[in-house]
Scaffold this motif. Structure first.
Motif, PDB file in Angstrom:
ATOM      1  N   ARG A  92      -9.330   4.484 -19.991  1.00  0.00           N
ATOM      2  CA  ARG A  92     -10.758   4.785 -19.813  1.00  0.00           C
ATOM      3  C   ARG A  92     -11.529   3.558 -19.341  1.00  0.00           C
ATOM      4  O   ARG A  92     -12.368   3.646 -18.447  1.00  0.00           O
ATOM      5  CB  ARG A  92     -11.340   5.331 -21.110  1.00  0.00           C
ATOM      6  CG  ARG A  92     -10.819   6.725 -21.417  1.00  0.00           C
ATOM      7  CD  ARG A  92     -11.412   7.295 -22.670  1.00  0.00           C
ATOM      8  NE  ARG A  92     -10.862   8.623 -22.886  1.00  0.00           N
ATOM      9  CZ  ARG A  92     -10.597   9.123 -24.078  1.00  0.00           C
ATOM     10  NH1 ARG A  92     -10.852   8.429 -25.168  1.00  0.00           N
ATOM     11  NH2 ARG A  92     -10.090  10.328 -24.197  1.00  0.00           N
ATOM     12  N   ILE A  93     -11.255   2.416 -19.949  1.00  0.00           N
ATOM     13  CA  ILE A  93     -11.949   1.185 -19.586  1.00  0.00           C
ATOM     14  C   ILE A  93     -11.565   0.745 -18.179  1.00  0.00           C
ATOM     15  O   ILE A  93     -12.399   0.248 -17.416  1.00  0.00           O
ATOM     16  CB  ILE A  93     -11.668   0.086 -20.631  1.00  0.00           C
ATOM     17  CG1 ILE A  93     -12.315   0.472 -21.969  1.00  0.00           C
ATOM     18  CG2 ILE A  93     -12.147  -1.270 -20.147  1.00  0.00           C
ATOM     19  CD1 ILE A  93     -11.865  -0.366 -23.147  1.00  0.00           C
ATOM     20  N   ALA A  94     -10.317   0.948 -17.801  1.00  0.00           N
ATOM     21  CA  ALA A  94      -9.846   0.553 -16.465  1.00  0.00           C
ATOM     22  C   ALA A  94     -10.611   1.268 -15.356  1.00  0.00           C
ATOM     23  O   ALA A  94     -10.690   0.769 -14.229  1.00  0.00           O
ATOM     24  CB  ALA A  94      -8.351   0.825 -16.332  1.00  0.00           C
ATOM     25  N   ALA A  95     -11.212   2.406 -15.655  1.00  0.00           N
ATOM     26  CA  ALA A  95     -11.956   3.172 -14.648  1.00  0.00           C
ATOM     27  C   ALA A  95     -13.342   2.584 -14.357  1.00  0.00           C
ATOM     28  O   ALA A  95     -13.968   2.962 -13.370  1.00  0.00           O
ATOM     29  CB  ALA A  95     -12.097   4.626 -15.102  1.00  0.00           C
ATOM     30  N   PHE A  96     -13.813   1.651 -15.176  1.00  0.00           N
ATOM     31  CA  PHE A  96     -15.143   1.069 -14.966  1.00  0.00           C
ATOM     32  C   PHE A  96     -15.135   0.190 -13.725  1.00  0.00           C
ATOM     33  O   PHE A  96     -14.237  -0.628 -13.525  1.00  0.00           O
ATOM     34  CB  PHE A  96     -15.576   0.231 -16.165  1.00  0.00           C
ATOM     35  CG  PHE A  96     -15.801   1.001 -17.439  1.00  0.00           C
ATOM     36  CD1 PHE A  96     -15.669   2.378 -17.513  1.00  0.00           C
ATOM     37  CD2 PHE A  96     -16.149   0.328 -18.596  1.00  0.00           C
ATOM     38  CE1 PHE A  96     -15.882   3.069 -18.692  1.00  0.00           C
ATOM     39  CE2 PHE A  96     -16.363   1.006 -19.785  1.00  0.00           C
ATOM     40  CZ  PHE A  96     -16.230   2.367 -19.843  1.00  0.00           C
TER      41      PHE A  96
ATOM     42  N   TYR B 248      -9.294  -6.012 -14.514  1.00  0.00           N
ATOM     43  CA  TYR B 248      -8.030  -6.369 -15.149  1.00  0.00           C
ATOM     44  C   TYR B 248      -8.051  -5.829 -16.570  1.00  0.00           C
ATOM     45  O   TYR B 248      -9.013  -6.061 -17.307  1.00  0.00           O
ATOM     46  CB  TYR B 248      -7.917  -7.895 -15.163  1.00  0.00           C
ATOM     47  CG  TYR B 248      -6.718  -8.500 -15.842  1.00  0.00           C
ATOM     48  CD1 TYR B 248      -5.514  -8.641 -15.171  1.00  0.00           C
ATOM     49  CD2 TYR B 248      -6.794  -8.979 -17.138  1.00  0.00           C
ATOM     50  CE1 TYR B 248      -4.416  -9.237 -15.782  1.00  0.00           C
ATOM     51  CE2 TYR B 248      -5.710  -9.575 -17.757  1.00  0.00           C
ATOM     52  CZ  TYR B 248      -4.525  -9.706 -17.073  1.00  0.00           C
ATOM     53  OH  TYR B 248      -3.438 -10.294 -17.681  1.00  0.00           O
ATOM     54  N   VAL B 249      -7.023  -5.079 -16.942  1.00  0.00           N
ATOM     55  CA  VAL B 249      -6.884  -4.587 -18.306  1.00  0.00           C
ATOM     56  C   VAL B 249      -5.426  -4.760 -18.700  1.00  0.00           C
ATOM     57  O   VAL B 249      -4.529  -4.313 -17.980  1.00  0.00           O
ATOM     58  CB  VAL B 249      -7.273  -3.092 -18.436  1.00  0.00           C
ATOM     59  CG1 VAL B 249      -7.068  -2.604 -19.869  1.00  0.00           C
ATOM     60  CG2 VAL B 249      -8.701  -2.851 -17.991  1.00  0.00           C
ATOM     61  N   VAL B 250      -5.214  -5.398 -19.831  1.00  0.00           N
ATOM     62  CA  VAL B 250      -3.852  -5.563 -20.320  1.00  0.00           C
ATOM     63  C   VAL B 250      -3.820  -5.178 -21.800  1.00  0.00           C
ATOM     64  O   VAL B 250      -4.752  -5.478 -22.548  1.00  0.00           O
ATOM     65  CB  VAL B 250      -3.326  -7.004 -20.092  1.00  0.00           C
ATOM     66  CG1 VAL B 250      -4.127  -8.019 -20.865  1.00  0.00           C
ATOM     67  CG2 VAL B 250      -1.854  -7.123 -20.420  1.00  0.00           C
ATOM     68  N   ILE B 251      -2.772  -4.462 -22.176  1.00  0.00           N
ATOM     69  CA  ILE B 251      -2.560  -4.104 -23.579  1.00  0.00           C
ATOM     70  C   ILE B 251      -1.783  -5.249 -24.205  1.00  0.00           C
ATOM     71  O   ILE B 251      -0.779  -5.707 -23.651  1.00  0.00           O
ATOM     72  CB  ILE B 251      -1.785  -2.775 -23.686  1.00  0.00           C
ATOM     73  CG1 ILE B 251      -2.587  -1.661 -23.013  1.00  0.00           C
ATOM     74  CG2 ILE B 251      -1.493  -2.441 -25.146  1.00  0.00           C
ATOM     75  CD1 ILE B 251      -1.816  -0.367 -22.813  1.00  0.00           C
ATOM     76  N   THR B 252      -2.266  -5.721 -25.360  1.00  0.00           N
ATOM     77  CA  THR B 252      -1.686  -6.927 -25.953  1.00  0.00           C
ATOM     78  C   THR B 252      -1.202  -6.673 -27.378  1.00  0.00           C
ATOM     79  O   THR B 252      -1.519  -5.658 -27.986  1.00  0.00           O
ATOM     80  CB  THR B 252      -2.737  -8.065 -26.005  1.00  0.00           C
ATOM     81  OG1 THR B 252      -3.782  -7.686 -26.896  1.00  0.00           O
ATOM     82  CG2 THR B 252      -3.304  -8.354 -24.635  1.00  0.00           C
ATOM     83  N   ALA B 253      -0.464  -7.632 -27.877  1.00  0.00           N
ATOM     84  CA  ALA B 253      -0.105  -7.687 -29.291  1.00  0.00           C
ATOM     85  C   ALA B 253      -0.757  -8.957 -29.823  1.00  0.00           C
ATOM     86  O   ALA B 253      -0.622 -10.017 -29.232  1.00  0.00           O
ATOM     87  CB  ALA B 253       1.417  -7.760 -29.456  1.00  0.00           C
ATOM     88  N   GLY B 254      -1.496  -8.839 -30.887  1.00  0.00           N
ATOM     89  CA  GLY B 254      -2.187 -10.000 -31.422  1.00  0.00           C
ATOM     90  C   GLY B 254      -3.475  -9.590 -32.085  1.00  0.00           C
ATOM     91  O   GLY B 254      -3.604  -8.469 -32.580  1.00  0.00           O
ATOM     92  N   SER B 255      -4.459 -10.476 -32.060  1.00  0.00           N
ATOM     93  CA  SER B 255      -5.714 -10.206 -32.763  1.00  0.00           C
ATOM     94  C   SER B 255      -6.573  -9.155 -32.058  1.00  0.00           C
ATOM     95  O   SER B 255      -7.485  -8.604 -32.663  1.00  0.00           O
ATOM     96  CB  SER B 255      -6.505 -11.493 -32.956  1.00  0.00           C
ATOM     97  OG  SER B 255      -6.847 -12.042 -31.700  1.00  0.00           O
ATOM     98  N   VAL B 256      -6.315  -8.899 -30.779  1.00  0.00           N
ATOM     99  CA  VAL B 256      -6.995  -7.820 -30.066  1.00  0.00           C
ATOM    100  C   VAL B 256      -5.943  -6.915 -29.437  1.00  0.00           C
ATOM    101  O   VAL B 256      -4.802  -7.320 -29.234  1.00  0.00           O
ATOM    102  CB  VAL B 256      -7.966  -8.352 -28.976  1.00  0.00           C
ATOM    103  CG1 VAL B 256      -9.101  -9.148 -29.605  1.00  0.00           C
ATOM    104  CG2 VAL B 256      -7.258  -9.155 -27.922  1.00  0.00           C
ATOM    105  N   ASP B 257      -6.346  -5.707 -29.134  1.00  0.00           N
ATOM    106  CA  ASP B 257      -5.426  -4.728 -28.554  1.00  0.00           C
ATOM    107  C   ASP B 257      -5.460  -4.723 -27.030  1.00  0.00           C
ATOM    108  O   ASP B 257      -4.484  -4.369 -26.384  1.00  0.00           O
ATOM    109  CB  ASP B 257      -5.761  -3.322 -29.066  1.00  0.00           C
ATOM    110  CG  ASP B 257      -5.647  -3.244 -30.578  1.00  0.00           C
ATOM    111  OD1 ASP B 257      -4.549  -3.544 -31.104  1.00  0.00           O
ATOM    112  OD2 ASP B 257      -6.656  -2.911 -31.233  1.00  0.00           O
ATOM    113  N   LEU B 258      -6.622  -5.098 -26.470  1.00  0.00           N
ATOM    114  CA  LEU B 258      -6.792  -5.120 -25.019  1.00  0.00           C
ATOM    115  C   LEU B 258      -7.492  -6.401 -24.609  1.00  0.00           C
ATOM    116  O   LEU B 258      -8.362  -6.896 -25.325  1.00  0.00           O
ATOM    117  CB  LEU B 258      -7.662  -3.945 -24.547  1.00  0.00           C
ATOM    118  CG  LEU B 258      -7.289  -2.530 -24.964  1.00  0.00           C
ATOM    119  CD1 LEU B 258      -8.380  -1.558 -24.523  1.00  0.00           C
ATOM    120  CD2 LEU B 258      -5.947  -2.141 -24.394  1.00  0.00           C
ATOM    121  N   LEU B 259      -7.146  -6.904 -23.442  1.00  0.00           N
ATOM    122  CA  LEU B 259      -7.918  -7.939 -22.771  1.00  0.00           C
ATOM    123  C   LEU B 259      -8.453  -7.309 -21.497  1.00  0.00           C
ATOM    124  O   LEU B 259      -7.682  -6.748 -20.708  1.00  0.00           O
ATOM    125  CB  LEU B 259      -7.069  -9.163 -22.451  1.00  0.00           C
ATOM    126  CG  LEU B 259      -6.658 -10.013 -23.645  1.00  0.00           C
ATOM    127  CD1 LEU B 259      -5.706 -11.114 -23.205  1.00  0.00           C
ATOM    128  CD2 LEU B 259      -7.879 -10.593 -24.338  1.00  0.00           C
TER     129      LEU B 259
END
Length: 165
Positions: A88-92, A97-108
């Motif tokens: 959904r965010i990638a459509a803005f 740039y949208v990346v799914i991450t592992a760590g303190s956040v889920d997306l950058l």
């Protein structure tokens, strides 16, 4: 959104990519001379690399030079499936740039905007996406390094000066 399977590059394909990373408009004849193939063979290899999604040949702009004075990286924490929020965010429009991450956040999420008002609006819309729990916005103050030269070198050996980088 998915991660593609690894495409194995041979030394000649790496050399072709290096030539195009230096100059995406470099003529096939000049690339052929540099890598030791015929012009037709280079053209075919480039087409296979493009078709496989290994590379793209694009014009890269400097956002500041074309009227986008505000850039930020937005860390996004989600509940549920992060992939749904990522799509959904990638459509803005402001998001490049949208990346799914592992760590303190889920997306950058990298956001490029004309000004602070547009950035504020973009972050508000990101926060309104179903599944977004919180955001943390990091404004870009300067660019220390940006490169597009990935994938032309093989894995670094443990004794290499760049090992672990």
């Amino acid at each position: 959104m998915s991660i593609r399977r690894q495409f194995v590059l041979d030394d000649v394909s790496r050399a072709i990519i290096e030539q195009l990373q230096e100059d995406g408009r470099r003529p096939y004849a000049r690339i052929a001379a540099a890598v030791g193939l015929s012009e037709a063979a280079v053209r075919q290899r480039v087409q296979r690399l493009l078709d496989a999604g290994v590379m793209q040949i694009v014009g890269v702009t400097d956002p500041l030079q074309v009227g986008f004075s505000r850039q930020a990286m937005v860390g996004v924490r989600t509940s549920g499936d992060a992939r749904v929020a990522a799509d959904r965010i990638a459509a803005f429009t402001e998001v490049d740039y949208v990346v799914i991450t592992a760590g303190s956040v889920d997306l950058l999420v990298e956001v490029v905007c004309e000004d602070d008002d547009q950035l504020l609006d973009a972050v508000a819309r990101i926060r309104a996406v179903d599944g977004v729990e919180s955001t943390e916005t990091h404004l870009y103050l300067g660019l220390a390094k940006q490169t597009y030269a990935w994938g032309t070198r093989g894995p670094q050996s443990p004794t290499s000066p760049d090992a672990g980088l």
